[in-house]
Scaffold this motif. Structure first.
Motif, PDB file in Angstrom:
ATOM      1  N   ASP A 153       0.851  -1.186   0.000  1.00  0.00           N
ATOM      2  CA  ASP A 153       0.000   0.000   0.000  1.00  0.00           C
ATOM      3  C   ASP A 153       0.891   1.242   0.000  1.00  0.00           C
ATOM      4  O   ASP A 153       1.609   1.504   0.966  1.00  0.00           O
ATOM      5  CB  ASP A 153      -0.912  -0.002   1.230  1.00  0.00           C
ATOM      6  N   LEU A 154       0.840   1.993  -1.077  1.00  0.00           N
ATOM      7  CA  LEU A 154       1.737   3.134  -1.270  1.00  0.00           C
ATOM      8  C   LEU A 154       1.077   4.482  -1.010  1.00  0.00           C
ATOM      9  O   LEU A 154       1.724   5.520  -1.128  1.00  0.00           O
ATOM     10  CB  LEU A 154       2.262   3.141  -2.721  1.00  0.00           C
ATOM     11  N   ARG A 155      -0.185   4.494  -0.621  1.00  0.00           N
ATOM     12  CA  ARG A 155      -0.960   5.737  -0.652  1.00  0.00           C
ATOM     13  C   ARG A 155      -0.563   6.752   0.412  1.00  0.00           C
ATOM     14  O   ARG A 155      -0.618   7.954   0.166  1.00  0.00           O
ATOM     15  CB  ARG A 155      -2.452   5.409  -0.519  1.00  0.00           C
ATOM     16  N   TRP A 169       6.871   3.950  -9.008  1.00  0.00           N
ATOM     17  CA  TRP A 169       6.765   5.309  -8.473  1.00  0.00           C
ATOM     18  C   TRP A 169       5.990   6.155  -9.478  1.00  0.00           C
ATOM     19  O   TRP A 169       6.064   5.938 -10.680  1.00  0.00           O
ATOM     20  CB  TRP A 169       8.141   5.912  -8.182  1.00  0.00           C
ATOM     21  N   ASP A 226       1.400  12.261  -7.670  1.00  0.00           N
ATOM     22  CA  ASP A 226       0.096  12.260  -7.007  1.00  0.00           C
ATOM     23  C   ASP A 226      -0.930  12.977  -7.883  1.00  0.00           C
ATOM     24  O   ASP A 226      -0.656  13.309  -9.044  1.00  0.00           O
ATOM     25  CB  ASP A 226       0.199  12.882  -5.609  1.00  0.00           C
ATOM     26  N   TYR A 268       5.591   9.003  -0.397  1.00  0.00           N
ATOM     27  CA  TYR A 268       4.314   8.502  -0.873  1.00  0.00           C
ATOM     28  C   TYR A 268       4.399   8.076  -2.342  1.00  0.00           C
ATOM     29  O   TYR A 268       5.194   8.568  -3.126  1.00  0.00           O
ATOM     30  CB  TYR A 268       3.218   9.550  -0.700  1.00  0.00           C
ATOM     31  N   LEU A 269       3.573   7.103  -2.687  1.00  0.00           N
ATOM     32  CA  LEU A 269       3.437   6.592  -4.056  1.00  0.00           C
ATOM     33  C   LEU A 269       4.746   6.050  -4.612  1.00  0.00           C
ATOM     34  O   LEU A 269       5.008   6.115  -5.814  1.00  0.00           O
ATOM     35  CB  LEU A 269       2.838   7.669  -4.977  1.00  0.00           C
ATOM     36  N   THR A 293      -2.476   1.716  -4.784  1.00  0.00           N
ATOM     37  CA  THR A 293      -2.026   3.092  -4.884  1.00  0.00           C
ATOM     38  C   THR A 293      -3.213   3.946  -5.309  1.00  0.00           C
ATOM     39  O   THR A 293      -4.363   3.568  -5.067  1.00  0.00           O
ATOM     40  CB  THR A 293      -0.831   3.186  -5.878  1.00  0.00           C
TER      41      THR A 293
END
Length: 265
Positions: free
Chosen positions: A81-83, A114, A117, A158-159, A175
C-alpha cells in the motif's frame, strides 16, 4: 487509507541491517520472505478479476524500455500500500514479470514503482515537480534522454514502493490513479530488478477513456490548466504500455505482463 509510517521505518531498518544491498541485492541475498511483512494488496474477488485480466494480457513480447525519468531513487520501502496521505481514486495494480524467451514467470524479481500524485507532484522531489508543474522549470522529455538516480530533496515517500514477485511472477500494489503534469500523459514508472541487475525500466499507461473518467473527479480537478499531453502525443507512449483495466469496488484494477530479456547468471 493506511498511515503506516512507523511500520515502514522498521522495515527499512531491517532491510538496511542486511547490508547496503539495494533492491536487487536483497533478493540476491536470498531474503524472499520480505513480502510477508507487507499488507495484502487485494482481496480474493480482486485476485479473481486479476486472473481474468491476466488471461487477456498474456504475451511473450518484450516490454518496451524507457528512461527512468528525473525523479527516481531507491526507496527500499518494501510494501504493497503506497498511498500514505495522498487523496485520489484507488488503483490496485498487479504486474506479472516473465522471461521474454521462455514465457516462464520470474519469481523473486523485485518490482519497484513510483508515480506522481493527483496534483502532479513526486515524493522526494516535490520542489522539482512543483516547478515543472508551474512551468518555471522545463524537463526535456526525449526517449533518448539519460537520467541518473536523483538525491531526494525532501523526506516524503508517498506513491513509491517495491515488492518481490511471488511464485507466479506477480506483484500487487494498492495506490491511487496517477495525476498528470505538463508534457506527459498519465503514467506509472516501473523498475524490474532480476538477480541484482536492473533488467527493465518501463512505464505503464491507461486507456484515455479511463483517464477522462478519473481526472474529471476531485482531487484531480484542482489543476488550473487543461491537460496538454495525452497518450496520442506523449513522447514515451507505446501501445504495449497500456494496462488492462476494470472497475474494482470504489476504484479500479489494472494488470500488465512485463517480459524481460534478462538472462540468468
Amino acid at each position: 487509507m493506511g498511515h503506516d509510517h512507523e511500520g515502514r521505518v522498521s522495515r527499512r531498518r531491517m532491510i538496511t541491517g542486511l547490508g547496503s544491498l539495494g533492491l536487487g541485492g536483497l533478493v540476491t541475498a536470498g531474503d524472499t520472505g520480505v513480502n510477508a511483512m507487507v499488507d495484502t494488496a487485494s482481496d480474493p474477488e480482486t485476485h479473481a478479476k486479476a486472473d481474468a485480466l491476466f488471461a487477456r494480457a498474456r504475451t511473450c513480447t518484450l516490454a518496451p524500455s524507457t528512461m527512468q525519468g528525473p525523479y527516481y531513487f531507491e526507496t527500499k520501502a518494501f510494501r504493497s500500500d503506497l498511498r500514505e496521505d495522498r487523496p485520489g481514486v484507488r488503483l490496485r495494480l498487479a504486474i506479472k514479470v516473465q522471461d521474454g524467451k521462455s514465457c516462464r514467470p520470474r519469481p523473486g524479481a523485485v518490482v519497484e514503482i513510483w508515480h506522481c500524485d493527483a496534483a502532479g507532484y513526486y515524493s522526494g522531489a516535490e520542489a522539482e515537480s512543483r516547478d515543472a508543474m508551474s512551468g518555471s522549470a522545463q524537463i526535456k522529455i526525449d526517449p533518448a534522454t539519460k537520467f541518473t538516480d536523483m538525491k531526494p530533496s525532501d523526506r516524503r515517500r508517498y506513491l513509491r514502493g517495491a515488492q518481490i514477485a511471488d511464485p507466479g511472477g506477480i506483484v500487487r500494489f494498492t495506490t491511487i490513479w496517477p495525476g498528470w503534469y505538463p508534457g506527459r500523459t498519465v503514467h506509472v514508472h516501473v523498475m524490474v530488478v532480476v538477480d541484482g541487475d536492473r533488467a527493465l525500466c518501463t512505464e505503464l499507461m491507461f486507456d484515455e477513456a479511463f483517464n477522462r473518467q478519473v481526472l474529471a473527479l476531485p482531487p484531480y480537478l484542482q489543476h488550473d490548466k487543461p491537460r496538454d499531453t495525452f497518450n496520442g502525443n506523449d513522447p514515451m507512449h507505446k501501445d504495449a504500455m497500456l494496462t488492462h483495466v476494470t472497475e474494482d469496488g470504489d476504484g479500479f484494477l489494472a494488470v500488465i505482463v512485463l517480459a524481460t530479456d534478462h538472462r540468468d547468471r
